[in-house]
Design a protein around this motif. Sequence first.
Motif, PDB file in Angstrom:
ATOM      1  N   ARG A  14       0.834  -1.202   0.000  1.00 47.67           N
ATOM      2  CA  ARG A  14       0.000   0.000   0.000  1.00 47.67           C
ATOM      3  C   ARG A  14       0.873   1.257   0.000  1.00 47.67           C
ATOM      4  O   ARG A  14       0.621   2.202  -0.761  1.00 47.67           O
ATOM      5  CB  ARG A  14      -0.910  -0.020   1.228  1.00 47.67           C
ATOM      6  N   HIS A  50      -6.290  -2.779  -7.073  1.00 55.94           N
ATOM      7  CA  HIS A  50      -7.709  -2.694  -6.730  1.00 55.94           C
ATOM      8  C   HIS A  50      -8.052  -3.489  -5.465  1.00 55.94           C
ATOM      9  O   HIS A  50      -9.146  -3.311  -4.920  1.00 55.94           O
ATOM     10  CB  HIS A  50      -8.551  -3.160  -7.917  1.00 55.94           C
ATOM     11  N   HIS A  52      -6.205  -3.074  -2.731  1.00 58.33           N
ATOM     12  CA  HIS A  52      -5.921  -2.108  -1.672  1.00 58.33           C
ATOM     13  C   HIS A  52      -6.719  -0.815  -1.808  1.00 58.33           C
ATOM     14  O   HIS A  52      -6.884  -0.092  -0.817  1.00 58.33           O
ATOM     15  CB  HIS A  52      -4.428  -1.788  -1.646  1.00 58.33           C
ATOM     16  N   PHE A  53      -7.189  -0.506  -3.017  1.00 56.86           N
ATOM     17  CA  PHE A  53      -7.913   0.752  -3.233  1.00 56.86           C
ATOM     18  C   PHE A  53      -9.150   0.488  -4.080  1.00 56.86           C
ATOM     19  O   PHE A  53      -9.108  -0.328  -5.001  1.00 56.86           O
ATOM     20  CB  PHE A  53      -7.018   1.782  -3.916  1.00 56.86           C
ATOM     21  N   SER A  54     -10.218   1.198  -3.780  1.00 60.22           N
ATOM     22  CA  SER A  54     -11.478   0.964  -4.488  1.00 60.22           C
ATOM     23  C   SER A  54     -11.409   1.370  -5.956  1.00 60.22           C
ATOM     24  O   SER A  54     -12.159   0.854  -6.781  1.00 60.22           O
ATOM     25  CB  SER A  54     -12.612   1.723  -3.791  1.00 60.22           C
ATOM     26  N   ALA A  58      -9.339   6.868  -6.228  1.00 59.67           N
ATOM     27  CA  ALA A  58      -9.226   6.853  -4.763  1.00 59.67           C
ATOM     28  C   ALA A  58      -7.765   6.763  -4.345  1.00 59.67           C
ATOM     29  O   ALA A  58      -7.342   7.409  -3.371  1.00 59.67           O
ATOM     30  CB  ALA A  58     -10.008   5.678  -4.190  1.00 59.67           C
ATOM     31  N   LEU A  59      -6.979   5.982  -5.064  1.00 57.30           N
ATOM     32  CA  LEU A  59      -5.546   5.861  -4.783  1.00 57.30           C
ATOM     33  C   LEU A  59      -4.841   7.191  -5.014  1.00 57.30           C
ATOM     34  O   LEU A  59      -4.051   7.650  -4.171  1.00 57.30           O
ATOM     35  CB  LEU A  59      -4.941   4.769  -5.667  1.00 57.30           C
ATOM     36  N   GLU A  62      -5.778   9.728  -2.237  1.00 60.04           N
ATOM     37  CA  GLU A  62      -5.115   9.484  -0.957  1.00 60.04           C
ATOM     38  C   GLU A  62      -3.628   9.807  -1.035  1.00 60.04           C
ATOM     39  O   GLU A  62      -3.050  10.369  -0.097  1.00 60.04           O
ATOM     40  CB  GLU A  62      -5.324   8.040  -0.522  1.00 60.04           C
TER      41      GLU A  62
END
Length: 205
Positions: A14, A50, A52-54, A58-59, A62
Amino acid sequence: MARPTTAERGREVRRKLLDTACELIAEHGWTAVSTRMLADRAGVTPGLVHYHFSSVQALLREAATGAMRDYLARAPEEFERAATAQRGLDTLFGDLDRHTGLDPLSLLFTETYLASTRDGALRREIAVLLEEFRGRVGAWLDGHGVAEPDTTAAVLAAAVDGVLLHRALDPGLRGSDIAPVLGRILAPARVAATAEETDRAGDRE
């Protein structure tokens, strides 16, 4: 040496994806970053992105806001140690001379601001970061007797962004040259009040 646990490996992947996202935003622009590009640079499978992140958005959100939060948290620490408001301003804007406007951090900020015009969630997150930054700057200015500290803090924050944006077009624009000019708005509240009283007295005459 003990092997990393599954949770530790997950946190490492991540973190690597977040770092990679910041690099790619600066290099290629927000909208050009894809799942494949992220996976290839980070050395992981696309499925892990995908997991770890929707979504890629979104990635990116963040990653970018995390980098901005880190920078904005560090910036006030420098001028908060300054003995006077002007010295603090000199430090804040002098530090901008390390950036060209085209360096990775400057580009990350620029791309993120641009992306926020089309992403309401990102825009709200940035607004929170700016509010926190302005709050710290305003409190520090208030402690040094600067008039209208909150408004002044908002102007200084906008000036920082403006200098970074314009330096990409005008490399000769230096924060160390701008700080003395902006210093004119740092008149202590008591001086501003005295000037206002003098004006009122003149009006009465």
